[in-house]
Design an enzyme around this catalytic site. Structure first.
Site, PDB file in Angstrom:
ATOM      1  N   GLU A  94      35.411 -77.269 -38.140  1.00 25.09           N
ATOM      2  CA  GLU A  94      35.302 -77.218 -36.686  1.00 25.09           C
ATOM      3  C   GLU A  94      34.029 -77.905 -36.188  1.00 25.09           C
ATOM      4  O   GLU A  94      34.033 -78.559 -35.146  1.00 25.09           O
ATOM      5  CB  GLU A  94      35.354 -75.770 -36.193  1.00 25.09           C
ATOM      6  CG  GLU A  94      36.707 -75.103 -36.361  1.00 25.09           C
ATOM      7  CD  GLU A  94      37.817 -75.817 -35.601  1.00 25.09           C
ATOM      8  OE1 GLU A  94      37.524 -76.522 -34.619  1.00 25.09           O
ATOM      9  OE2 GLU A  94      38.988 -75.662 -35.990  1.00 25.09           O
ATOM     10  N   ASP A 119      39.555 -75.735 -26.630  1.00 21.71           N
ATOM     11  CA  ASP A 119      38.877 -77.032 -26.666  1.00 21.71           C
ATOM     12  C   ASP A 119      39.540 -77.975 -25.668  1.00 21.71           C
ATOM     13  O   ASP A 119      40.417 -77.573 -24.887  1.00 21.71           O
ATOM     14  CB  ASP A 119      38.888 -77.614 -28.079  1.00 21.71           C
ATOM     15  CG  ASP A 119      40.278 -78.049 -28.539  1.00 21.71           C
ATOM     16  OD1 ASP A 119      41.279 -77.745 -27.848  1.00 21.71           O
ATOM     17  OD2 ASP A 119      40.360 -78.699 -29.595  1.00 21.71           O
ATOM     18  N   TYR A 175      34.096 -72.045 -28.339  1.00 22.84           N
ATOM     19  CA  TYR A 175      35.312 -72.532 -28.996  1.00 22.84           C
ATOM     20  C   TYR A 175      35.240 -72.357 -30.511  1.00 22.84           C
ATOM     21  O   TYR A 175      36.177 -71.847 -31.138  1.00 22.84           O
ATOM     22  CB  TYR A 175      35.562 -74.001 -28.653  1.00 22.84           C
ATOM     23  CG  TYR A 175      36.561 -74.629 -29.582  1.00 22.84           C
ATOM     24  CD1 TYR A 175      37.919 -74.345 -29.454  1.00 22.84           C
ATOM     25  CD2 TYR A 175      36.157 -75.455 -30.632  1.00 22.84           C
ATOM     26  CE1 TYR A 175      38.846 -74.879 -30.345  1.00 22.84           C
ATOM     27  CE2 TYR A 175      37.060 -75.988 -31.516  1.00 22.84           C
ATOM     28  CZ  TYR A 175      38.407 -75.700 -31.371  1.00 22.84           C
ATOM     29  OH  TYR A 175      39.314 -76.212 -32.260  1.00 22.84           O
TER      30      TYR A 175
END
Length: 328
Positions: free
Chosen positions: A35, A136, A118
């Site tokens: 991520e 996102d 996020y």
């Protein structure tokens, strides 16, 4: 957002999901690294970096124990180098404060360096399979079209409402798949500009599609114009060495190595122009090649082999290529 679309979304995901390396063993560490890498980076660009990073640092402990230069070198070419520094700092904190085990709650994850709303939500849902709304840009675009929402996706109130709706919609036992499916649909089907509505499992629920207004959404704030900076890139050579200097500890490209910038010395030869675009600034660069009789003070002078081991931003790739051809 009242319609629960989890069932058709998960059905589609089961049939169409891509085989991505971080999905094969979604431990908290692997999800976290992926991520962070995927922030402002395309999946295909990040894939090879991710696999090299996992080979070097298979768990959080060796990442925490590594020196910063090694981490930055592995990150070289991905850009947004503050991500790598934050990754390194967060690995140290997880190792020191949590014994190398990532916490499963949103607040603790959110407190780690470089982890925003996020990323924390993605780790909670994908790695721990708990209900959390990971929002996102891809997800916001998808949901704004579903709702035909005229509100800016940058509005904090809208993001908060969307997160709460997704949290409530996350199906027990499949929270991770639900989050990944939303990301996947936004990435490959509900794309910017003109989406691929014929392939979308949610097209019958989409208000923007029903109105034929997909391209009007999402509503985004106007972009700020980038400022332009003129730079001279000095390739200073002495014997088999070239001059480098380290950038400041804060700001753009912090602590990375660069070729000096400044007035071109007398006798320097122009060696090429280039433009590099960052998010908020453009560098318009003119390179100069200069052979020095002695190593000038204020720089670090390195051989070609030593230079290859240092993290030098891709902004200077044209000039690094020139040095490679010269054997420096």
């Amino acid at each position: 957002m009242t319609t629960d679309f989890s069932a058709p979304l998960l059905l589609w995901y089961g049939q169409h999901k891509r085989d991505l390396p971080w999905r094969r063993d979604p431990t908290p560490y692997r999800v976290w690294v992926s991520e962070i890498m995927l922030q402002q980076t395309r999946i295909e660009a990040a894939r090879s970096y991710y696999e090299r990073f996992m080979a070097a640092f298979p768990t959080v402990q060796p990442l925490a124990a590594a020196d910063e230069d090694t981490v930055l070198k592995l990150w070289e070419g991905l850009g947004y180098y503050s991500r790598a520094r934050n990754l390194h700092a967060a690995a140290k904190r997880v190792t020191e404060e949590y014994g190398g085990e990532f916490p499963s709650d949103f607040a603790s994850l959110r407190a780690l360096p470089g982890v925003g709303d996020y990323t924390a939500a993605a780790i909670v849902s994908i790695a721990f399979n708990l209900p959390e709304g990971a929002v996102d840009g891809n997800v916001m675009r998808l949901l704004s079209r579903l709702e035909r929402c005229g509100e800016s996706i940058a509005a904090p109130a809208y993001r908060k409402r969307v997160r709460a709706a997704l949290r409530a919609m996350s199906p027990a036992g499949r929270c991770g798949d639900f989050t990944s499916a939303l990301m996947e649909l936004g990435e490959v089907v509900c794309t910017p500009g003109v989406p691929h509505c014929a392939q979308c499992p949610l097209s019958s629920l989409c208000a923007a599609h029903a109105a034929g207004e997909e391209a009007l959404y999402p509503v985004t704030p106007p972009k700020k114009q980038r400022r332009v900076e003129e730079r001279n890139v000095l390739l200073l050579l002495c014997g088999d060495k070239v001059a480098l200097r380290r950038r400041p500890a804060t700001g753009l490209l912090a602590r990375l190595w660069e070729y000096p910038d400044g007035p071109a010395p007398a006798g320097a030869e122009p060696c090429g122009e280039d433009i590099h675009i960052f998010t908020h600034v453009e560098w318009h660069m003119q390179g100069y090649l200069c052979r020095c009789a002695e190593e000038l003070p204020g720089y670090v002078w390195v051989t070609a082999e030593e230079r290859a081991a240092l993290a030098i931003p891709t902004a200077f790739r044209v000039y690094s290529d020139i040095l490679d051809k010269l054997g420096h």
